[in-house]
Design a protein around this motif. Sequence first.
Motif, PDB file in Angstrom:
ATOM      1  N   ILE A  42       0.824  -1.216   0.000  1.00 23.61           N
ATOM      2  CA  ILE A  42       0.000   0.000   0.000  1.00 23.61           C
ATOM      3  C   ILE A  42       0.857   1.265   0.000  1.00 23.61           C
ATOM      4  O   ILE A  42       0.626   2.180  -0.792  1.00 23.61           O
ATOM      5  N   THR A  43       1.853   1.330   0.865  1.00 19.72           N
ATOM      6  CA  THR A  43       2.701   2.520   0.944  1.00 19.72           C
ATOM      7  C   THR A  43       3.417   2.819  -0.373  1.00 19.72           C
ATOM      8  O   THR A  43       3.360   3.952  -0.855  1.00 19.72           O
ATOM      9  N   PRO A  44       4.072   1.846  -1.003  1.00 18.68           N
ATOM     10  CA  PRO A  44       4.737   2.157  -2.282  1.00 18.68           C
ATOM     11  C   PRO A  44       3.763   2.591  -3.376  1.00 18.68           C
ATOM     12  O   PRO A  44       4.081   3.477  -4.168  1.00 18.68           O
ATOM     13  N   LEU A  45       2.582   1.979  -3.402  1.00 17.56           N
ATOM     14  CA  LEU A  45       1.597   2.376  -4.419  1.00 17.56           C
ATOM     15  C   LEU A  45       1.167   3.829  -4.245  1.00 17.56           C
ATOM     16  O   LEU A  45       1.121   4.598  -5.212  1.00 17.56           O
ATOM     17  N   LEU A  46       0.840   4.198  -3.023  1.00 21.90           N
ATOM     18  CA  LEU A  46       0.384   5.569  -2.795  1.00 21.90           C
ATOM     19  C   LEU A  46       1.504   6.581  -2.960  1.00 21.90           C
ATOM     20  O   LEU A  46       1.281   7.685  -3.477  1.00 21.90           O
ATOM     21  N   ALA A  47       2.710   6.224  -2.547  1.00 22.89           N
ATOM     22  CA  ALA A  47       3.836   7.131  -2.756  1.00 22.89           C
ATOM     23  C   ALA A  47       4.088   7.315  -4.251  1.00 22.89           C
ATOM     24  O   ALA A  47       4.381   8.424  -4.710  1.00 22.89           O
ATOM     25  N   PRO A  53       9.258   8.954  -3.214  1.00 20.97           N
ATOM     26  CA  PRO A  53       9.764   7.635  -2.809  1.00 20.97           C
ATOM     27  C   PRO A  53       9.060   7.068  -1.577  1.00 20.97           C
ATOM     28  O   PRO A  53       9.024   5.862  -1.389  1.00 20.97           O
ATOM     29  N   ASN A  54       8.506   7.938  -0.720  1.00 24.91           N
ATOM     30  CA  ASN A  54       7.795   7.462   0.468  1.00 24.91           C
ATOM     31  C   ASN A  54       6.831   8.538   0.963  1.00 24.91           C
ATOM     32  O   ASN A  54       6.817   9.657   0.456  1.00 24.91           O
ATOM     33  N   TYR A  55       6.076   8.212   1.984  1.00 22.68           N
ATOM     34  CA  TYR A  55       5.100   9.152   2.541  1.00 22.68           C
ATOM     35  C   TYR A  55       5.740  10.417   3.104  1.00 22.68           C
ATOM     36  O   TYR A  55       5.196  11.508   2.967  1.00 22.68           O
ATOM     37  N   ILE A  69       2.752  16.276   5.185  1.00 29.29           N
ATOM     38  CA  ILE A  69       1.370  15.816   5.072  1.00 29.29           C
ATOM     39  C   ILE A  69       1.357  14.297   4.875  1.00 29.29           C
ATOM     40  O   ILE A  69       0.434  13.610   5.282  1.00 29.29           O
ATOM     41  N   GLY A  70       2.406  13.788   4.287  1.00 28.33           N
ATOM     42  CA  GLY A  70       2.499  12.365   4.000  1.00 28.33           C
ATOM     43  C   GLY A  70       2.461  11.495   5.245  1.00 28.33           C
ATOM     44  O   GLY A  70       1.877  10.412   5.238  1.00 28.33           O
ATOM     45  N   LEU A  71       3.083  11.950   6.330  1.00 24.64           N
ATOM     46  CA  LEU A  71       3.063  11.165   7.562  1.00 24.64           C
ATOM     47  C   LEU A  71       1.648  11.048   8.124  1.00 24.64           C
ATOM     48  O   LEU A  71       1.231   9.978   8.565  1.00 24.64           O
ATOM     49  N   VAL A  72       0.907  12.149   8.089  1.00 22.21           N
ATOM     50  CA  VAL A  72      -0.482  12.118   8.563  1.00 22.21           C
ATOM     51  C   VAL A  72      -1.325  11.273   7.614  1.00 22.21           C
ATOM     52  O   VAL A  72      -2.116  10.427   8.052  1.00 22.21           O
ATOM     53  N   LEU A  73      -1.139  11.487   6.336  1.00 23.07           N
ATOM     54  CA  LEU A  73      -1.858  10.696   5.338  1.00 23.07           C
ATOM     55  C   LEU A  73      -1.534   9.212   5.495  1.00 23.07           C
ATOM     56  O   LEU A  73      -2.429   8.361   5.436  1.00 23.07           O
ATOM     57  N   GLY A  74      -0.277   8.901   5.753  1.00 26.49           N
ATOM     58  CA  GLY A  74       0.128   7.514   5.954  1.00 26.49           C
ATOM     59  C   GLY A  74      -0.537   6.889   7.165  1.00 26.49           C
ATOM     60  O   GLY A  74      -0.983   5.737   7.115  1.00 26.49           O
TER      61      GLY A  74
END
Length: 123
Positions: A42-47, A53-55, A69-74
């Motif tokens: 899931i993480t690689p797909l959304l990134a 490369p990552n959240y 924002i990526g950490l909260v989204l993650g």
Amino acid sequence: MQNMIKEFRDFINKGDVVTIAVGLVMALYFKQIVDKIIEGVITPLLAAIFGEPNYASIGFDIGDSFISIGLVLGAVIDFIAVSFILFLLIKAYNKWKAEAPEEEAGPTEVELLTEIRDSLRNR
């Protein structure tokens, strides 16, 4: 000392502690499976959708600070993914449980006592 050992043994057997312990150990290992699904799929797909490369890379700069924002989204996505996976597992378990043949229940205590009473009357 002997009395304490007996009390401890009764405590272990009475509360079904072993079953609970097995359930907790299984839950810990199941958590690893869910974590790896999130981490590896899931993480690689959304990134990739965001082209990062990552959240943690998803966000913006304000002055010298980076707002991720990526950490909260993650965290939100992890919660939804775990909830959905648990939902699917519980749904499958309930379906399996409903299909399993139920054990035939024997007569109740009242039925047995009534039967004994009637048997004694007929003598």
